[in-house]
Enzyme design. Structure first.
Site, PDB file in Angstrom:
ATOM      1  N   GLU A  71      60.336  65.141  45.629  1.00 36.20           N
ATOM      2  CA  GLU A  71      58.934  64.970  45.226  1.00 36.20           C
ATOM      3  C   GLU A  71      58.413  66.340  44.782  1.00 36.20           C
ATOM      4  O   GLU A  71      58.495  67.306  45.528  1.00 36.20           O
ATOM      5  CB  GLU A  71      58.108  64.418  46.395  1.00 36.20           C
TER       6      GLU A  71
ATOM      7  N   CYS B  93      48.815  56.881  44.553  1.00 35.52           N
ATOM      8  CA  CYS B  93      47.947  55.978  45.317  1.00 35.52           C
ATOM      9  C   CYS B  93      47.332  56.682  46.517  1.00 35.52           C
ATOM     10  O   CYS B  93      46.124  56.641  46.732  1.00 35.52           O
ATOM     11  CB  CYS B  93      48.729  54.744  45.762  1.00 35.52           C
TER      12      CYS B  93
ATOM     13  N   CYS C 109      44.234  55.362  44.569  1.00 35.56           N
ATOM     14  CA  CYS C 109      43.549  54.268  45.275  1.00 35.56           C
ATOM     15  C   CYS C 109      42.849  54.703  46.568  1.00 35.56           C
ATOM     16  O   CYS C 109      41.696  54.333  46.802  1.00 35.56           O
ATOM     17  CB  CYS C 109      44.546  53.172  45.649  1.00 35.56           C
TER      18      CYS C 109
ATOM     19  N   LYS D 202      40.023  57.356  46.158  1.00 36.92           N
ATOM     20  CA  LYS D 202      39.009  56.664  45.335  1.00 36.92           C
ATOM     21  C   LYS D 202      38.189  55.714  46.194  1.00 36.92           C
ATOM     22  O   LYS D 202      36.960  55.699  46.151  1.00 36.92           O
ATOM     23  CB  LYS D 202      39.731  55.905  44.208  1.00 36.92           C
TER      24      LYS D 202
ATOM     25  N   TYR E  92      53.517  59.617  55.844  1.00 39.73           N
ATOM     26  CA  TYR E  92      54.561  59.266  54.861  1.00 39.73           C
ATOM     27  C   TYR E  92      55.798  60.147  55.045  1.00 39.73           C
ATOM     28  O   TYR E  92      56.923  59.658  54.999  1.00 39.73           O
ATOM     29  CB  TYR E  92      54.007  59.408  53.433  1.00 39.73           C
TER      30      TYR E  92
ATOM     31  N   GLY F 164      37.112  52.418  29.218  1.00 38.40           N
ATOM     32  CA  GLY F 164      36.410  51.252  29.754  1.00 38.40           C
ATOM     33  C   GLY F 164      37.319  50.431  30.646  1.00 38.40           C
ATOM     34  O   GLY F 164      37.166  49.220  30.771  1.00 38.40           O
TER      35      GLY F 164
ATOM     36  N   TYR G 245      39.884  50.456  34.470  1.00 40.34           N
ATOM     37  CA  TYR G 245      39.705  50.574  35.920  1.00 40.34           C
ATOM     38  C   TYR G 245      39.029  51.895  36.310  1.00 40.34           C
ATOM     39  O   TYR G 245      38.033  51.919  37.008  1.00 40.34           O
ATOM     40  CB  TYR G 245      41.067  50.584  36.623  1.00 40.34           C
TER      41      TYR G 245
ATOM     42  N   GLU H  66      35.242  52.450  37.727  1.00 33.54           N
ATOM     43  CA  GLU H  66      35.113  52.798  39.148  1.00 33.54           C
ATOM     44  C   GLU H  66      34.394  54.136  39.325  1.00 33.54           C
ATOM     45  O   GLU H  66      33.488  54.271  40.164  1.00 33.54           O
ATOM     46  CB  GLU H  66      36.495  52.839  39.814  1.00 33.54           C
TER      47      GLU H  66
ATOM     48  N   HIS I 137      29.024  28.504  56.142  1.00 33.38           N
ATOM     49  CA  HIS I 137      27.658  28.840  55.799  1.00 33.38           C
ATOM     50  C   HIS I 137      27.065  29.825  56.797  1.00 33.38           C
ATOM     51  O   HIS I 137      27.341  29.707  57.977  1.00 33.38           O
ATOM     52  CB  HIS I 137      26.839  27.538  55.794  1.00 33.38           C
TER      53      HIS I 137
ATOM     54  N   GLU J 197      31.226  30.560  50.150  1.00 31.06           N
ATOM     55  CA  GLU J 197      31.149  29.094  50.245  1.00 31.06           C
ATOM     56  C   GLU J 197      30.946  28.464  48.867  1.00 31.06           C
ATOM     57  O   GLU J 197      31.308  27.309  48.638  1.00 31.06           O
ATOM     58  CB  GLU J 197      30.052  28.643  51.213  1.00 31.06           C
TER      59      GLU J 197
HETATM   60  P1  NDP Z   1      43.195  51.350  31.794  1.00 32.25           P
HETATM   61  O1  NDP Z   1      44.415  50.959  31.075  1.00 32.25           O
HETATM   62  O2  NDP Z   1      42.635  50.474  32.849  1.00 32.25           O
HETATM   63  O3  NDP Z   1      42.031  51.598  30.753  1.00 32.25           O
HETATM   64  C1  NDP Z   1      42.167  52.533  29.724  1.00 32.25           C
HETATM   65  C2  NDP Z   1      40.881  52.522  28.932  1.00 32.25           C
HETATM   66  O4  NDP Z   1      40.923  53.567  27.971  1.00 32.25           O
HETATM   67  C3  NDP Z   1      40.682  51.223  28.186  1.00 32.25           C
HETATM   68  O5  NDP Z   1      39.328  50.894  28.210  1.00 32.25           O
HETATM   69  C4  NDP Z   1      41.149  51.587  26.786  1.00 32.25           C
HETATM   70  O6  NDP Z   1      40.512  50.846  25.789  1.00 32.25           O
HETATM   71  C5  NDP Z   1      40.703  53.019  26.683  1.00 32.25           C
HETATM   72  N1  NDP Z   1      41.503  53.777  25.728  1.00 32.25           N
HETATM   73  C6  NDP Z   1      42.835  53.768  25.552  1.00 32.25           C
HETATM   74  N2  NDP Z   1      43.194  54.598  24.583  1.00 32.25           N
HETATM   75  C7  NDP Z   1      42.067  55.167  24.127  1.00 32.25           C
HETATM   76  C8  NDP Z   1      41.792  56.117  23.106  1.00 32.25           C
HETATM   77  N3  NDP Z   1      42.765  56.639  22.362  1.00 32.25           N
HETATM   78  N4  NDP Z   1      40.504  56.478  22.912  1.00 32.25           N
HETATM   79  C9  NDP Z   1      39.521  55.938  23.641  1.00 32.25           C
HETATM   80  N5  NDP Z   1      39.713  55.040  24.614  1.00 32.25           N
HETATM   81  C10 NDP Z   1      40.986  54.655  24.848  1.00 32.25           C
HETATM   82  O7  NDP Z   1      43.511  52.808  32.345  1.00 32.25           O
HETATM   83  P2  NDP Z   1      42.844  53.665  33.496  1.00 32.25           P
HETATM   84  O8  NDP Z   1      43.075  55.067  33.091  1.00 32.25           O
HETATM   85  O9  NDP Z   1      41.474  53.236  33.789  1.00 32.25           O
HETATM   86  O10 NDP Z   1      43.741  53.294  34.737  1.00 32.25           O
HETATM   87  C11 NDP Z   1      45.148  53.438  34.624  1.00 32.25           C
HETATM   88  C12 NDP Z   1      45.876  52.429  35.439  1.00 32.25           C
HETATM   89  O11 NDP Z   1      45.757  52.763  36.797  1.00 32.25           O
HETATM   90  C13 NDP Z   1      45.339  51.014  35.333  1.00 32.25           C
HETATM   91  O12 NDP Z   1      45.863  50.323  34.263  1.00 32.25           O
HETATM   92  C14 NDP Z   1      45.765  50.417  36.641  1.00 32.25           C
HETATM   93  O13 NDP Z   1      47.090  49.999  36.491  1.00 32.25           O
HETATM   94  C15 NDP Z   1      45.739  51.587  37.577  1.00 32.25           C
HETATM   95  N6  NDP Z   1      44.525  51.564  38.410  1.00 32.25           N
HETATM   96  C16 NDP Z   1      44.276  50.511  39.232  1.00 32.25           C
HETATM   97  C17 NDP Z   1      43.148  50.473  40.014  1.00 32.25           C
HETATM   98  C18 NDP Z   1      42.889  49.299  40.900  1.00 32.25           C
HETATM   99  O14 NDP Z   1      43.798  48.519  41.137  1.00 32.25           O
HETATM  100  N7  NDP Z   1      41.662  49.112  41.388  1.00 32.25           N
HETATM  101  C19 NDP Z   1      42.176  51.577  40.016  1.00 32.25           C
HETATM  102  C20 NDP Z   1      42.523  52.621  39.101  1.00 32.25           C
HETATM  103  C21 NDP Z   1      43.652  52.610  38.346  1.00 32.25           C
HETATM  104  P3  NDP Z   1      40.976  49.337  25.436  1.00 32.25           P
HETATM  105  O15 NDP Z   1      40.451  48.479  26.519  1.00 32.25           O
HETATM  106  O16 NDP Z   1      40.290  49.101  24.132  1.00 32.25           O
HETATM  107  O17 NDP Z   1      42.447  49.366  25.327  1.00 32.25           O
END
Ligand code: NDP
Length: 459
Positions: free
Chosen positions: A37, A45, A50, A53, A101, A180, A182, A186, A441, A446
């Protein structure tokens, strides 16, 4: 004692959730295991994903709770928040988990190497820090993924990613976030709850695009209700330093935003760069992901890969299951592969999202005729608190079989509800069985068993 020409039976590169599970299990079945590592045992995570966060989500939720408590008779005057306390306490907890871990790996009998490791050939790994090679019958790639930033944007380096955001010196006052998905959603909620002004800049129209559209729309509305500025159809075109901590972000729409924190949350890429995989004959996909079969074996017989580095479903519990399946198959004579159907997912927005199964769009494509049940209400807790936050629940039912094939919730407790619902949905529950289940309830959940009228969207 087994005789083998290799130093190890298994050498795992990457001690995140998947790599640790696979290594521990393999060791418990008698394999001689080494694990390398380069950062910290626990992986994304536990160390910078996770877990921290979620702790920050809890911290942020208090920001609203003090306000909402007033309607219930509480006075909460002069409340204040100290960023350094949160970060120090969070770090202490992460250190504790990191220790657990490490102990678990050692107790299982695995050797840990705190070093970057690269693949030299199908049975050899080079430990960079120690400048030496070790050999193994099998190599497991569990290096996960890493955030990427759009390097074509001038000044991109003035922004941080989720790698840095957990260690900011102070709470930012104005945050501008790209993305836009995850992480963007968040952290927009986290920073808003802690008191910052937040602007989220998304290139498309519907944030959380890969979820059911009702989730996208609902979360978008809730973000706006929280006071987060959501700018759609826009991307960063330039970031400039503006003196001190200040930055100036230029958008494709011509808008200019000032911020003391610019945050890239535009996705993650599999961490295979410089790992020697292609040179060793391992086939990689277009994002650099390791291409594997259902048993997580790469195109090279002795090299396997699990978790985000394979870019299948990038979630911690999936990596853990893929790791377990690999160890069962390889070291316990018990062939297993991961079942990717009906994996529940959550977004820890405020309110949070829980989702399992097909979106309405995907269900219509897959099953043809589907029945939709949907409700949208202000939960009881918000009556006295005065909060306008709403809860949305949606069930997608395959009309032919009556099977519930999708369940989507935005609202307090949604992730907890979905984890339980996922058991039933995975087991093939029908809408009739939902209807036959007695309500509990007064709860928000529900509503899930009392939805009787099919929903027809306003087209
Ligand atoms: P995501 O894949 O969730 O979202 C990426 C975002 O960036 C999308 O809105 C995408 O737009 C946008 N995007 C991609 N490329 C560009 C670009 N060139 N310019 C501008 N915007 C762009 O990635 P995250 O970074 O938010 O998270 C990564 C991963 O981590 C997730 O996919 C998930 O697997 C994991 N994760 C899970 C969580 C949970 O389970 N609660 C919490 C945090 C992370 P578009 O939608 O148009 O493609």
């Amino acid at each position: 004692m087994r005789m083998t020409k290799y130093d190890y039976d298994l050498f795992t590169i990457g001690a995140g959730s998947g790599g640790v599970r696979a290594s521990r299990l393999a060791a418990s079945y008698g394999a001689r295991v080494g694990v390398a590592e380069e950062y910290r045992v626990g992986g994304t995570c536990v160390i910078r994903g996770c877990v921290p966060k979620k702790l920050m989500v809890y911290a942020s939720e208090f920001g609203h709770a003090f306000e909402e408590a007033k309607g219930y008779g509480w006075t909460a005057e002069n409340v204040s928040f100290d960023w350094k306390t949160l970060i120090a306490n969070k770090d202490e907890e992460i250190d504790r988990l990191n220790g657990i871990y490490i102990r678990n790996l050692k107790n299982a009998g695995a050797d840990i190497f705190e070093s970057r490791a690269v693949v030299k050939d199908p049975h050899t790994v080079h430990l960079v820090k120690e400048n030496r090679d070790v050999t193994a019958e099998r190599i497991l790639i569990a290096t996960g993924g890493a955030p990427w930033v759009d390097e074509s944007v001038p000044g991109h380096e003035l922004g941080v990613t989720s790698n840095e955001v957990f260690h900011l010196e102070k709470l930012p006052r104005h945050v501008v976030i790209a993305g836009g998905g995850y992480i963007a959603v968040e952290f927009a909620c986290i920073f808003k709850g802690l008191g910052a002004e937040v602007t989220l800049v998304y290139r498309g129209e519907d944030i959380l695009r890969y979820f059911d559209r009702c989730i996208s729309v609902q979360v978008h509305d809730e973000l706006k209700r929280l006071g987060i500025h959501v700018l759609t159809q826009a991307v960063f075109t330039k970031i400039e330093a503006a003196g001190g901590d200040e930055k100036r972000v230029h958008l494709s729409t011509g808008t200019v935003l000032d911020a003391d924190l610019v945050f890239w949350a535009v996705g993650r890429k599999p961490s295979t760069q410089g790992l020697g995989l292609a040179e060793a004959g391992v086939k990689l996909g277009k994002n650099g992901e390791v291409i594997v079969d259902e048993f997580s074996k790469s195109s090279v017989d002795s090299i396997y890969a699990i978790g985000d580095v394979t870019d299948r479903v990038n979630l911690t519990p999936v990596a853990i299951r893929e790791g377990a399946a690999f160890a069962e198959t390889t070291y316990n004579n018990n062939p297993q592969s991961m079942d990717y159907a009906f994996i529940p997912a959550a977004v820890f927005s405020q309110p949070p999202v829980g989702s399992v199964g097909y979106s309405e769009y995907d269900a219509r494509k897959k099953f043809g005729a589907v029945d939709i049940y949907k409700t949208d209400f202000r939960p009881m807790k918000n009556t006295l608190s005065g909060s306008q936050q709403r809860t949305m629940m949606k069930l997608i039912v395959d009309a032919a079989s009556d099977r519930v094939v999708g369940c989507h919730i935005v609202g307090e407790g949604a992730p907890e509800m979905i984890q339980c619902l996922a058991i039933a949905v995975k087991a093939g529950v029908t809408k009739k069985q939902f209807d036959e289940t007695c309500a509990l309830h007064p709860t928000a959940a529900e509503e899930l068993v009392t939805m009787k009228t099919k929903w027809v969207p306003n087209l």
